[in-house]
Write a protein that holds these residues in place. Structure first.
Motif, PDB file in Angstrom:
ATOM      1  N   ASP B 441      22.771   4.839 -41.874  1.00 58.01           N
ATOM      2  CA  ASP B 441      23.476   4.271 -41.425  1.00 58.01           C
ATOM      3  C   ASP B 441      24.646   4.954 -41.484  1.00 58.01           C
ATOM      4  OD1 ASP B 441      24.888   2.714 -44.846  1.00 58.01           O
ATOM      5  OD2 ASP B 441      22.607   3.834 -44.297  1.00 58.01           O
ATOM      6  N   ASN B 442      25.080   5.915 -41.511  1.00 56.32           N
ATOM      7  CA  ASN B 442      26.194   6.685 -41.388  1.00 56.32           C
ATOM      8  C   ASN B 442      26.419   6.760 -40.048  1.00 56.32           C
ATOM      9  OD1 ASN B 442      27.048   6.744 -43.864  1.00 56.32           O
ATOM     10  ND2 ASN B 442      26.770   8.825 -44.518  1.00 56.32           N
ATOM     11  N   GLY B 443      25.303   6.894 -39.701  1.00 54.97           N
ATOM     12  CA  GLY B 443      24.680   8.148 -38.175  1.00 54.97           C
ATOM     13  C   GLY B 443      25.095   9.340 -37.890  1.00 54.97           C
ATOM     14  N   PHE B 533      25.174   4.567 -34.475  1.00 58.73           N
ATOM     15  CA  PHE B 533      24.554   4.457 -35.588  1.00 58.73           C
ATOM     16  C   PHE B 533      23.517   3.402 -35.032  1.00 58.73           C
ATOM     17  CE2 PHE B 533      28.079   5.715 -38.044  1.00 58.73           C
ATOM     18  CZ  PHE B 533      29.375   5.797 -37.148  1.00 58.73           C
TER      19      PHE B 533
END
Lengths: 408, 613
Positions: B441-443, B533
């Protein structure tokens, strides 16, 4: 008004031997992109802290006569939206800096944009370690302490209390299933190993954030017969976890380490049901006697009729840091301000702070203690002040993390 | 062994509340054929109302239980209110519009709830007498959880009695089986629908109220619950009470045991179950094909005609204006314009498969995201040049579309839609969790366009060219024999098949094509933001595109373009000036659905273009 006029006016005002005159020059604009509509319980207090700082600074003459102006936008917790807003604030509103109170994903997207566009970003809320280590860059600065620091401080406090009884035990973890959860449990593993605790990690649960299946997860943890529980449950998940855990006897005869438990928002929800004896990082704002903090607290209460909370404090600190850097740089050129931020020291309710060169983490303090009950609601008890700098990994480790991310 | 039994009971108790809420929606759908997005909002309102009532009536005995029942009743009233005021007007519009109308209600309820109860989560008291645990098989088992299992059983019995032993129940079952016939038989549908809606809302509100002792009442309850409920009733089969019971039991128990084997599966388990069920039983466990086929999923049966010549001139003028844009607006204006173009392409690709293609998809963001991630991964690991990435992205997307599409076209209607959604969620979960590769989810950051395309003007022209050509290509496809065949399959499936057209294969290819262009849009999006993301894969991305498509008009070709411009403009301006942007957006969507179902362009068409009969 030209800079020259402002300067002359400013000088004239300063030369007048009377009360400090409020700032009247052309405003210095700072963009603020935060999760206003999606997490108002955090951004509300944040905005109050920020506004208080701005009001105080402007009443005191601003930055060499120019007032600070914060232009706020709602990120809606969407990284793409945040980047678009950053573009808008830069080209339409002509801001010179950005600050934010948001989730780690949004902050990361903004930090990438900040690097690209060479605009400093002041992160006041995202405590994910990757923001300043793995994905850190020269344009990001952070006022709040990170996950590793919280884990280190709480585990060390538990060690003090239990000493050798904490060695060689069965440890379980429950953390939300996103990068923040994984990285903070990783920090726990690193710290526990470093401190020679020889933990046996017998069970790890990763519920989706906000969707904890409390019964099943608590039961699974209990089945592993834990001695130590590391819990990163937040908000709704925390409430479910506490209620279900109590009913199923999960917390009996266990040591619980839960850094995020003791934030005021959680106490407000849990009230009498606040679990007792959990090791946590908190904000005993009504008990702190340090004069700098008391002054801040009184000003906050006078303006808003409530006590400051975490996001309020760190938002306030962020503005103070920016103001100090602007004064030192004597310019609003983003590059000069960035350099100033690396060097400057600024006054906060938590004492004097500066940003570490290696990762732009603000030095400062945190309050660590044990959760308890006071006046029918939750409170941090037996707390003490710890220095952020005492709870950070080695520089070598940090550089190793940075090297992991391939630079395009 | 006893642990496993305890875990089973635990799974059942979590299924209990899910069942209550899902049964309400199942009933409502069975009779009205409306999938009410706002059902989750009713569940949330039930919880909030009961919280407030308990504050006033006390948390002891009759005060507590009375509050729960009153809250459920209050929710039933609210449900009735929205049925009469809003939903009655959308029974005869296409399914997609109904979904959008109920989504608009969800938005409105979100802002109303926020302003009535504030942003903080609220924790209610424990249930009196049921706040402890009993010893079961050597373990402490919460008594409230047992109570919920028992209550669910009682509700199942009561509903069965109601459906099989009362005249009302007979009407409900008849409506579920064959609504038209029921109308022909002279039954007053209006009051039947309203009463079913009231009962369904009562159940939803009761479910919410019953959560009070277990969790805090929060503003995210609506979205959390509605996704689970949609999935459960699809697994069970729409309109089938039996199906809902079985599905919730399956979901509850699999979840309870799944985390023992693979804790990280929490993100995706629900959708995995749904996908597996749908692959083997394309209409859910007890669903029937007749229910799946939508009454009509296009706005009108008018053929898509080529517009008169003067519209072409307008198009040319518009293109010239777009080319000249950098002379008029500054950098931010170009950023906004590029964004509008990217969304316009994404919306156009969605429109292609939804409108002329006749395949109602709900997970189109999957291909947008695949394109974006393709660019990001290739840039991060292979430092690929931008032109190559822009070719690779649509290829990756079309591969995905053909892979998942093959499974999806075996279903129809809402089942197909939910299967597309399930695949989107599963890929989302992979991107969200595979931290080492996708950044989780930090992408993925630092995805910047090539140096020559870095300034806003050049990037804008590149986007304009690519999106412009793509949209024209899509338009072209609609008027090829392939496009006509697609529409034939959409309008008269049986007849088309009798003529030798392979419906499934045509729809499959259509999905591939739509996916390819969605992927290109995603790739451009990645470059424009500099980061990717998992949010590009999620439901909100799809919903944005759906709203844009409908805003412009489903039965027109310029619809998605106009829609995306207007939507983006509205969204950015509204959130600038007002905090209650969800409320306003919801009202606007409602207005469109109720008064301008043909969308902006469709409405203009009606006025400006006289069709020669």
């Amino acid at each position: 008004m030209t800079k020259l006029t402002a300067l002359i006016l400013g000088m004239a005002l300063i030369a007048t031997p009377s009360l400090a005159a409020p700032a009247t020059g052309e405003p210095i604009k700072i963009g603020d992109i935060s999760m206003y509509s999606k997490a108002p319980e955090y951004t509300g207090p944040y905005k109050k802290g920020v506004d208080l700082a701005v009001a105080q600074i402007n009443a005191d003459g601003g930055i060499n006569g120019r007032p600070l102006e914060i232009i706020s936008r709602d990120s809606k917790l969407d990284p793409g939206e945040a980047v678009k807003l950053a573009e808008e604030l830069r080209s339409r509103d002509k801001v010179d800096l950005l600050m934010n109170c948001d989730s780690s994903a949004v902050t990361l997207a903004l930090s990438s944009w900040a690097l690209r566009n060479k605009i400093p970003l002041m992160d006041t809320n995202s405590d994910a370690d990757s923001i300043i280590w793995e994905h850190g860059n020269p344009y990001v600065f952070r006022t709040i302490f990170g996950g590793h620091t919280q884990m280190s401080a709480t585990i060390k406090l538990a060690m003090e209390k239990y000493g050798d009884k904490l060695k060689g035990k069965r440890w379980v973890s429950i953390a939300p299933n996103y990068e923040y959860g994984h990285s903070i449990i990783n920090a726990a593993k690193v710290v526990a190993a470093e401190q020679g605790l020889e933990p046996q990690w017998v069970e790890q649960q990763w519920p989706a954030y906000g969707k904890l299946e409390a019964g099943a997860t608590v039961s699974a943890l209990k089945h592993a017969k834990p001695d130590v529980i590391v819990s990163l449950m937040l908000n709704d998940d925390l409430v479910k976890f506490v209620r279900e855990g109590n009913k199923r006897g999960l917390f009996k005869d266990t040591i619980v380490i839960s850094p995020p438990l003791a934030i005021p928002e959680h106490f407000e929800q849990l009230k009498k049901e606040t679990p007792v004896g959990w090791f946590s990082v908190g904000f005993p704002v009504d008990e702190v006697t340090d004069p700098a903090f008391v002054k801040f607290r009184q000003a906050f209460q006078a303006k808003y009729n409530e006590l400051p909370s975490m996001t309020g404090i760190y938002g306030y600190n962020g503005v103070q840091a920016i103001a100090a850097a602007l004064k030192k740089a004597e310019s609003t050129d983003p590059e000069k301000v960035r350099e100033a931020l690396e060097d400057v020291s600024f006054q906060t309710p938590l004492g004097e702070q500066r940003f570490r060169k290696i990762d732009h983490q603000a030095t400062g303090t945190l309050w660590v203690g044990v959760s308890g009950l006071k006046n029918d609601t939750g409170a941090l008890t037996n707390w003490r002040v710890e220095k952020v700098e005492d709870h950070l990994p080695t520089d070598a480790w940090i550089l190793e993390q940075r090297a992991k991310t391939a630079k395009p | 062994m006893s642990f496993l039994l305890i875990q089973l009971l635990t799974g059942l108790s979590s299924a209990a509340v899910l069942f209550l809420v899902a049964s309400g929606l199942s009933l409502i759908f069975g009779v009205t054929r409306i999938l009410n997005f706002a059902h989750g909002s009713l569940y949330m309102l039930g919880a909030f109302i009961s919280y407030t009532l308990v504050q006033h009536l006390g948390a002891e005995g009759i005060g507590f239980w009375g509050s729960l029942v009153l809250a459920a009743g209050g929710t039933a009233l609210i449900g009735t209110f929205i049925e009469i005021l809003v939903l009655r007007r959308v029974y005869h519009v296409p399914e997609l519009f109904q979904l959008l109308a109920t989504f608009a209600l969800l938005l409105i309820f979100q802002d109303v709830t926020l302003h009535l109860w504030g942003p903080e989560d609220l924790l209610g008291p424990q249930a009196p007498g049921l706040d402890g645990s009993i010893q079961l098989l050597g373990e402490s088992f919460p008594s409230y959880d047992l109570f919920l299992i028992g209550l669910a059983g009682v509700v199942i019995a009561a509903l069965t009695l109601l459906l099989y032993k009362t005249r009302w129940g007979v009407l409900v079952r008849a409506a579920t089986e064959d609504r038209e016939m029921l109308a022909n038989l002279g039954v007053n549908q209006k009051w039947l629908f309203t009463s079913v809606f009231a009962l369904g809302s009562f159940l939803a509100g009761l479910g919410g109220a019953l959560q009070l002792p277990r969790e805090s009442v929060s503003l995210s309850m609506d979205m959390n619950m509605i996704i689970d409920v949609f999935v459960v009733i699809v697994i069970g089969g729409l309109g089938s009470l039996r199906g809902t019971v079985l599905a919730t039991v399956i979901v509850g128990t699999v979840r309870a045991f799944g985390i023992l084997i693979f804790p990280e599966i929490t993100l995706v388990l629900l959708f995995l179950i749904m996908a597996v069920v749908l692959i083997f039983k394309p209409y859910g466990l007890f669903g029937r094909a007749e229910e799946a086929a939508p009454a009509q999923n296009h706005v009108s049966t008018d053929a898509l005609r080529l517009p008169p010549r003067w519209v072409g001139y307008v198009g040319v003028a518009f293109s010239i204006a777009m080319l000249a844009l950098p002379l008029v607006v500054g950098d931010y204006g170009l950023v906004l314009a590029s964004e509008m173009l990217i969304w316009a392409l994404f919306a156009a690709s969605l429109h292609f498969i939804f409108g002329p293609g006749g395949v109602g998809v709900f997970g189109h963001a999957l291909y947008f995201g695949l394109g974006a991630y393709a660019v990001a991964l290739l840039t991060k690991y292979f430092a690929i040049a931008m032109p190559l990435a822009l070719i690779a992205a649509p290829l990756a997307a079309i591969a995905g579309a053909l892979l998942f599409g093959w499974f999806c076209v075996r279903s129809q209607g809402i089942y197909l839609a939910m299967l597309t959604f399930a695949f989107a969620q599963m890929v989302w979960a992979v991107c969200f969790q595979w931290y080492d590769v996708t950044g989780g989810d930090n992408g993925l950051l630092g995805i910047w366009p090539a140096a020559w395309a870095s300034d806003k003007t050049t990037f804008y022209y590149m986007t304009l060219t690519l999106c412009g050509i793509s949209v024209l290509l899509l338009r072209h496809f609609i008027f090829t024999p392939f496009g006509y065949a697609l529409r034939a399959v959409r309008d008269q499936t049986k007849r088309a098949e009798a003529l030798g057209l392979n419906a499934r294969r045509l729809q499959w290819v259509g999905m591939g094509l739509a996916g390819a262009f969605a992927g290109l849009a995603g790739a451009l999006f990645a470059y424009s933001k500099g980061s990717v993301f998992p949010t590009s894969l999620d439901i909100h991305t799809t919903l944005n595109a759906m709203v844009m498509t409908l805003l412009g008009g489903l039965n027109t070709l310029s619809g998605p373009l106009v829609g995306s411009v207007v939507y983006i403009f509205l969204e950015s301006e509204i959130s600038r000036i007002s905090e209650v942007w969800r409320l306003i957006l919801g009202l606007i969507i409602l207005a469109i659905v109720l008064f301008f179902p043909q969308g902006i362009v469709g409405a203009l068409n009606k006025r400006l273009i006289k069709v020669k009969e």
